[in-house]
Design an enzyme around this catalytic site. Structure first.
Site, PDB file in Angstrom:
ATOM      1  N   GLU A  33     -13.191   1.934  -4.359  1.00  0.00           N
ATOM      2  CA  GLU A  33     -13.832   3.116  -4.639  1.00  0.00           C
ATOM      3  C   GLU A  33     -13.421   4.312  -5.973  1.00  0.00           C
ATOM      4  OE1 GLU A  33     -13.532   5.056  -1.008  1.00  0.00           O
ATOM      5  OE2 GLU A  33     -14.803   3.434  -0.106  1.00  0.00           O
TER       6      GLU A  33
ATOM      7  N   TYR B 279     -12.489  10.507   3.675  1.00  0.00           N
ATOM      8  CA  TYR B 279     -13.005   9.556   2.903  1.00  0.00           C
ATOM      9  C   TYR B 279     -13.163   8.185   3.449  1.00  0.00           C
ATOM     10  CZ  TYR B 279     -12.982  13.035  -0.445  1.00  0.00           C
ATOM     11  OH  TYR B 279     -13.119  14.244  -1.124  1.00  0.00           O
TER      12      TYR B 279
ATOM     13  N   HIS C 283       0.746  -1.158   0.048  1.00  0.00           N
ATOM     14  CA  HIS C 283       0.087  -0.059  -0.054  1.00  0.00           C
ATOM     15  C   HIS C 283       0.852   1.396  -0.057  1.00  0.00           C
ATOM     16  CE1 HIS C 283      -3.430  -2.065   1.731  1.00  0.00           C
ATOM     17  NE2 HIS C 283      -3.161  -2.784   0.714  1.00  0.00           N
TER      18      HIS C 283
HETATM   19 CA   LIG Z   1     -14.082   5.588   1.193  1.00  0.00          CA
END
Ligand SMILES: [Ca+2]
Length: 381
Positions: A250, A260, A157
């Protein structure tokens, strides 16, 4: 229409020769017959592509650490010197490449990459820039302008994508280094989008400037692992995409200072089939919800808005690459909603790492493989 098609054909041949009609593989799609040309193969896990001006070709990153020029006729250069040492671990290595908005004057090339902590056991994402020599063999004076601190990744990540907005601010979309709670920690740079001046200095009007124990680079937070980002050419707003866990990939429209949600709000579950421990549900108060969500993850990477005249069937579409699903995803927008999705090029069985619109109006894809390819995709006219 005929005239436009002619112009498009002439532009296309000026950019990459006129050979596609003879050599292109073709595939069916809803909007017509897709043509796929291999511009170049033999790329080692290519990650990102950026177009040089004046038809000089493209820059391509390979995750093990090389930056190369692909000439307009598909020749691959030796690795460009002066690229930083990168940490090639798991998903880490040399990642995104973007040209300065003033490239014609300053010749600056921006890179993101994974860099190791001093002990070599963990790493984080960094960004820097250097000047591309006129002969395109060297990056001169490469300087790091950003680094994720602390270094928490053991190989997962890192994000990441670089986007300049219309005012010249530099945005870097990052991952949370597979350390979920850090995406909500404003004293860390994991799981954030940061906004910087091109030299890495921090604008005074960033949303959290002056707050105690908060990193002033932060523009938005609560992101998991963002590997696609692009500026919407019609609105000038930044869009990014991010991998969910099992489910919940997303697309987000990025607003200043917004949360978010990851990991307190997600449409996905953990890889062990259990809920994400920190999650309070799909919809959580105070969280900006995704513009678009896939409940089953295609594992999305790369993103391009289509605003060229070349293939009008694709007008106002958004294209997203998919790694696990091994397709190019085409999304139709209407009134700023996704109204239709089509999955393209599944026949190739290739992990699509990046997708960009070229100056000739064709789409360019990178396949993330040991022997990866740069593909040029259009519609038969
Ligand atoms: Ca999100």
């Amino acid at each position: 229409m005929i005239r436009k098609t002619l112009i498009a054909a002439v532009c296309a041949s000026a950019f990459f020769g006129a050979s596609w009609q003879a050599s292109a593989a073709t595939y069916k799609s809803e909007e017509g017959t897709l043509t796929v040309d291999e511009v170049v193969g033999g790329l080692q896990h290519p990650w990102a592509v950026a177009f040089l001006p004046e038809g000089k070709g493209m820059l391509v990153t390979e995750r093990p650490g090389s930056l190369r020029v692909v000439s307009p006729d598909g020749k691959l250069s030796a690795p460009i010197s002066g690229v930083p040492q990168v940490w090639v671990q798991g998903q880490g290595g040399l990642l995104d490449v973007e040209l300065s908005p003033d490239f014609a004057k300053d010749r600056m090339v921006y890179l993101t990459y994974a860099e190791a902590a001093p002990d070599g056991k963990t790493g984080g994402t960094a960004a820097g820039r250097g000047r591309l020599s006129q002969d395109m063999t060297r990056l001169e004076g490469f300087t790091r302008i950003f680094q994720q601190q602390p270094k928490l990744s053991v190989g997962n990540h890192f994000g990441s994508r670089i986007v300049f907005d219309r005012d010249g601010y530099l945005f870097i979309a990052l991952g949370e280094n597979n350390n979920r709670p850090t995406a909500q920690d404003l004293d860390k740079l994991q799981g954030k989008i940061v906004r910087l001046y091109p030299d890495g200095s921090i604008p005074d009007d960033n949303p959290f400037v002056g707050q105690k124990n908060v990193r002033p680079e932060i523009w938005s937070y609560g992101h998991r692992n963002q590997q696609g980002a692009a500026l919407n050419p019609w609105t000038g707003t930044l869009w990014t995409n991010e991998h969910g866990p099992m489910g919940g990939d997303e697309i987000n429209i990025i607003e200043r200072g917004a949360n978010y949600g990851w990991p307190i709000s997600t449409f996905g579950i953990d890889y062990n089939g259990q809920p994400i421990p920190e999650s309070k549900g799909k919809i959580v108060e105070g969280v900006t919800h995704p513009f678009h969500v896939w409940e089953k993850s295609p594992a999305i990477s790369g993103m391009a808005f289509y605003d060229a005249d070349t293939f009008q069937q694709w007008d106002h579409n958004v294209f997203v690459g998919a790694l696990a699903a091994q397709v190019l995803i085409r999304l139709e927008l209407k009134d700023d909603k996704v109204v239709h999705e089509e999955r393209l090029l599944g026949e190739l069985k290739s992990r699509i790492r990046d997708v960009r619109q070229g100056p000739d109006g064709y789409l360019y894809l990178l396949t993330d493989e040991e022997h990866g390819k740069l593909l040029k995709v259009g519609l038969a006219q």
